[in-house]
Design an enzyme around this catalytic site. Structure first.
Site, PDB file in Angstrom:
ATOM      1  N   TYR A 155       0.844  -1.215   0.000  1.00  0.00           N
ATOM      2  CA  TYR A 155       0.000   0.000   0.000  1.00  0.00           C
ATOM      3  C   TYR A 155       0.877   1.262   0.000  1.00  0.00           C
ATOM      4  O   TYR A 155       0.622   2.210  -0.757  1.00  0.00           O
ATOM      5  CB  TYR A 155      -0.906  -0.049   1.225  1.00  0.00           C
ATOM      6  N   ALA A 156       1.929   1.274   0.840  1.00  0.00           N
ATOM      7  CA  ALA A 156       2.818   2.440   0.912  1.00  0.00           C
ATOM      8  C   ALA A 156       3.496   2.689  -0.433  1.00  0.00           C
ATOM      9  O   ALA A 156       3.596   3.836  -0.896  1.00  0.00           O
ATOM     10  CB  ALA A 156       3.866   2.235   1.999  1.00  0.00           C
ATOM     11  N   ILE A 188      -9.249   8.222   8.098  1.00  0.00           N
ATOM     12  CA  ILE A 188     -10.591   8.716   7.806  1.00  0.00           C
ATOM     13  C   ILE A 188     -11.593   7.598   8.120  1.00  0.00           C
ATOM     14  O   ILE A 188     -11.356   6.425   7.789  1.00  0.00           O
ATOM     15  CB  ILE A 188     -10.710   9.117   6.306  1.00  0.00           C
TER      16      ILE A 188
HETATM   17  P1  NAP Z   1     -13.568   2.072   0.780  1.00  0.00           P
HETATM   18  O1  NAP Z   1     -14.619   2.550   1.732  1.00  0.00           O
HETATM   19  O2  NAP Z   1     -12.994   0.710   0.981  1.00  0.00           O
HETATM   20  O3  NAP Z   1     -14.132   2.217  -0.727  1.00  0.00           O
HETATM   21  C1  NAP Z   1     -13.316   1.828  -1.806  1.00  0.00           C
HETATM   22  C2  NAP Z   1     -13.999   2.169  -3.108  1.00  0.00           C
HETATM   23  O4  NAP Z   1     -13.103   1.794  -4.159  1.00  0.00           O
HETATM   24  C3  NAP Z   1     -15.289   1.423  -3.334  1.00  0.00           C
HETATM   25  O5  NAP Z   1     -16.196   2.258  -4.021  1.00  0.00           O
HETATM   26  C4  NAP Z   1     -14.871   0.246  -4.217  1.00  0.00           C
HETATM   27  O6  NAP Z   1     -15.905  -0.179  -5.111  1.00  0.00           O
HETATM   28  C5  NAP Z   1     -13.771   0.904  -5.048  1.00  0.00           C
HETATM   29  N1  NAP Z   1     -12.796  -0.058  -5.571  1.00  0.00           N
HETATM   30  C6  NAP Z   1     -11.881  -0.775  -4.885  1.00  0.00           C
HETATM   31  N2  NAP Z   1     -11.166  -1.534  -5.734  1.00  0.00           N
HETATM   32  C7  NAP Z   1     -11.639  -1.297  -6.979  1.00  0.00           C
HETATM   33  C8  NAP Z   1     -11.315  -1.783  -8.268  1.00  0.00           C
HETATM   34  N3  NAP Z   1     -10.346  -2.689  -8.484  1.00  0.00           N
HETATM   35  N4  NAP Z   1     -12.013  -1.318  -9.317  1.00  0.00           N
HETATM   36  C9  NAP Z   1     -12.991  -0.401  -9.136  1.00  0.00           C
HETATM   37  N5  NAP Z   1     -13.346   0.093  -7.935  1.00  0.00           N
HETATM   38  C10 NAP Z   1     -12.681  -0.360  -6.867  1.00  0.00           C
HETATM   39  O7  NAP Z   1     -12.313   3.044   0.779  1.00  0.00           O
HETATM   40  P2  NAP Z   1     -12.139   4.539   1.330  1.00  0.00           P
HETATM   41  O8  NAP Z   1     -11.715   4.454   2.736  1.00  0.00           O
HETATM   42  O9  NAP Z   1     -13.312   5.375   0.953  1.00  0.00           O
HETATM   43  O10 NAP Z   1     -10.848   4.970   0.489  1.00  0.00           O
HETATM   44  C11 NAP Z   1     -10.937   5.682  -0.729  1.00  0.00           C
HETATM   45  C12 NAP Z   1      -9.530   6.065  -1.152  1.00  0.00           C
HETATM   46  O11 NAP Z   1      -8.915   6.843  -0.119  1.00  0.00           O
HETATM   47  C13 NAP Z   1      -8.620   4.866  -1.392  1.00  0.00           C
HETATM   48  O12 NAP Z   1      -7.756   5.120  -2.476  1.00  0.00           O
HETATM   49  C14 NAP Z   1      -7.810   4.792  -0.101  1.00  0.00           C
HETATM   50  O13 NAP Z   1      -6.568   4.175  -0.287  1.00  0.00           O
HETATM   51  C15 NAP Z   1      -7.686   6.265   0.243  1.00  0.00           C
HETATM   52  N6  NAP Z   1      -7.423   6.522   1.657  1.00  0.00           N
HETATM   53  C16 NAP Z   1      -8.299   6.135   2.621  1.00  0.00           C
HETATM   54  C17 NAP Z   1      -8.010   6.412   3.950  1.00  0.00           C
HETATM   55  C18 NAP Z   1      -8.932   6.041   5.080  1.00  0.00           C
HETATM   56  O14 NAP Z   1      -8.528   6.221   6.242  1.00  0.00           O
HETATM   57  N7  NAP Z   1     -10.138   5.539   4.828  1.00  0.00           N
HETATM   58  C19 NAP Z   1      -6.815   7.067   4.289  1.00  0.00           C
HETATM   59  C20 NAP Z   1      -5.949   7.442   3.278  1.00  0.00           C
HETATM   60  C21 NAP Z   1      -6.264   7.171   1.963  1.00  0.00           C
HETATM   61  P3  NAP Z   1     -16.893  -1.423  -4.815  1.00  0.00           P
HETATM   62  O15 NAP Z   1     -17.288  -1.337  -3.370  1.00  0.00           O
HETATM   63  O16 NAP Z   1     -18.014  -1.218  -5.744  1.00  0.00           O
HETATM   64  O17 NAP Z   1     -16.097  -2.651  -5.086  1.00  0.00           O
END
Ligand code: NAP
Length: 248
Positions: A155-156, A188
Site C-alpha cells: 500500500y505504501a 478517515i
Molecule cells: P472504501 O470505503 O474501501 O471504498 C473503496 C472504493 O473503491 C469502493 O467504491 C470500491 O468499489 C472501489 N474499488 C476498490 N477496488 C476497486 C477496483 N479494483 N475497481 C474499481 N473500484 C474499486 O475506501 P475509502 O476508505 O473510501 O478509500 C478511498 C480512497 O482513499 C482509497 O484510495 C484509499 O486508499 C484512500 N485513503 C483512505 C483512507 C482512510 O482512512 N479511509 C486514508 C488514506 C487514503 P466497490 O465497493 O463497488 O467494489
C-alpha cells in the site's frame, strides 16, 4: 466553489470517501459519473441521493485494474457528454501483511489496483482533456505513501508512487491547461478503517494532533478545492488532510 468544467468521473464512489466526493462535486453543479466495481446498488443509491438534492449523476461500473475497461469507460463518457472535465482517481484497496509474509502477488494486486489504475486514468483523461486544453485531476493517495507503515509495504509503495507520478503528470500536462494534484488523507472513518480493532484506532487517534479521525466529507472538500477554479495556479501539489499528523 467555482468550476469552469461540466462533468467528473470519481472512481470508487459507491461508498466511503469517493461517495462523499461525488455528492460534494454534484452540489457544486457538476454532472458526476458515480463509479463502482461490485457495489452497483450502492452506486445507484449515491446517484439517487445526488438527484434528490437537485444534482446530475450517471452510474458506471468497471474494475480499475482492467486497463481495457478503464479506456472503454472514458470513451462511454465522451460519447455521452462530449467531454471529461475532471477525474478523481479514488478507488483503492489494502491487502495488509508483514513484508516477510507478503507474496509477490499480494504486493502486485495492490500496485495494480492503486497505482497502475491511477496511471491509466491519468493518461487516458489527459488524452481527452488536452483536446479542450482544459482539465483537472486529483489522485487520492494516503499519508502512508508519505510515512510508510508496518504491514503495508504494498500500500505504501502504491500511494508513494501516486504522489511522485502525479507530479510527473503535472509537469507533462502543464502547458496543455491540465492540472494534476494529489490528496493524502490521514485516518478517515470509512469501511477501510472500520475493520481496525478499537485499541489500534485509539492508538492512532492519540498520535493525531486533532485527536480524532477525519470525516470523508473533509477529504471531499479538499479534493473539490484542488479540482476547482480556485486552485488554477496549483499543480503537482500534495495536499495533506490529516488533522495535523506528519507535519514535516
Ligand atoms: P472504501 O470505503 O474501501 O471504498 C473503496 C472504493 O473503491 C469502493 O467504491 C470500491 O468499489 C472501489 N474499488 C476498490 N477496488 C476497486 C477496483 N479494483 N475497481 C474499481 N473500484 C474499486 O475506501 P475509502 O476508505 O473510501 O478509500 C478511498 C480512497 O482513499 C482509497 O484510495 C484509499 O486508499 C484512500 N485513503 C483512505 C483512507 C482512510 O482512512 N479511509 C486514508 C488514506 C487514503 P466497490 O465497493 O463497488 O467494489
Amino acid at each position: 466553489m467555482k468550476f469552469s468544467g461540466n462533468n467528473v468521473l470519481v472512481t470508487g464512489s459507491s461508498r466511503g470517501i469517493g461517495a462523499e466526493i461525488a455528492k460534494t462535486l454534484a452540489g457544486f453543479g457538476l454532472k458526476v459519473w458515480v463509479h463502482y466495481r461490485s457495489g452497483a446498488a450502492e452506486a445507484d443509491a449515491v446517484k439517487d441521493a445526488i438527484e434528490a438534492a437537485g444534482g446530475k449523476a450517471a452510474v458506471i461500473g468497471f474494475d480499475v485494474s482492467d486497463e481495457a475497461a478503464f479506456v472503454d469507460a472514458i470513451k462511454t463518457i465522451i460519447d455521452s457528454d462530449g467531454e471529461l472535465s475532471y477525474l478523481v482517481n479514488n478507488a483503492g484497496i489494502t491487502n495488509d501483511k508483514l513484508a516477510l509474509r507478503m507474496k509477490t502477488e499480494d504486493f502486485m494486486s495492490v500496485i495494480n489496483a492503486n497505482l497502475t489504475s491511477c496511471f491509466v486514468g491519468c493518461r487516458e483523461s489527459m488524452k481527452v482533456m488536452r483536446k479542450k486544453k482544459f482539465g483537472s485531476v486529483v489522485n487520492i493517495s494516503s499519508i502512508i505513501g508519505e510515512t510508510g507503515n508496518a504491514g503495508q509495504t504494498n500500500y505504501a509503495a502504491s500511494k508513494g508512487g501516486v504522489i511522485a507520478m502525479t507530479k510527473s503528470f503535472a509537469i507533462e500536462a502543464a502547458t496543455s491547461g491540465i492540472r494534476f494534484n494529489s490528496v493524502t488523507p490521514g485516518f478517515i472513518a470509512t469501511e477501510m478503517t472500520e475493520v481496525l480493532a478499537d485499541d489500534i484506532k485509539d492508538g492512532i487517534n492519540a498520535k493525531i494532533p486533532m485527536k480524532r479521525m477525519g470525516a470523508a466529507s473533509e477529504v471531499a472538500e479538499a479534493t473539490a478545492f484542488l479540482l476547482s477554479d480556485h486552485a488554477s495556479y496549483i499543480t503537482g501539489e500534495t495536499l495533506k488532510v490529516n488533522g495535523g499528523m506528519n507535519m514535516a
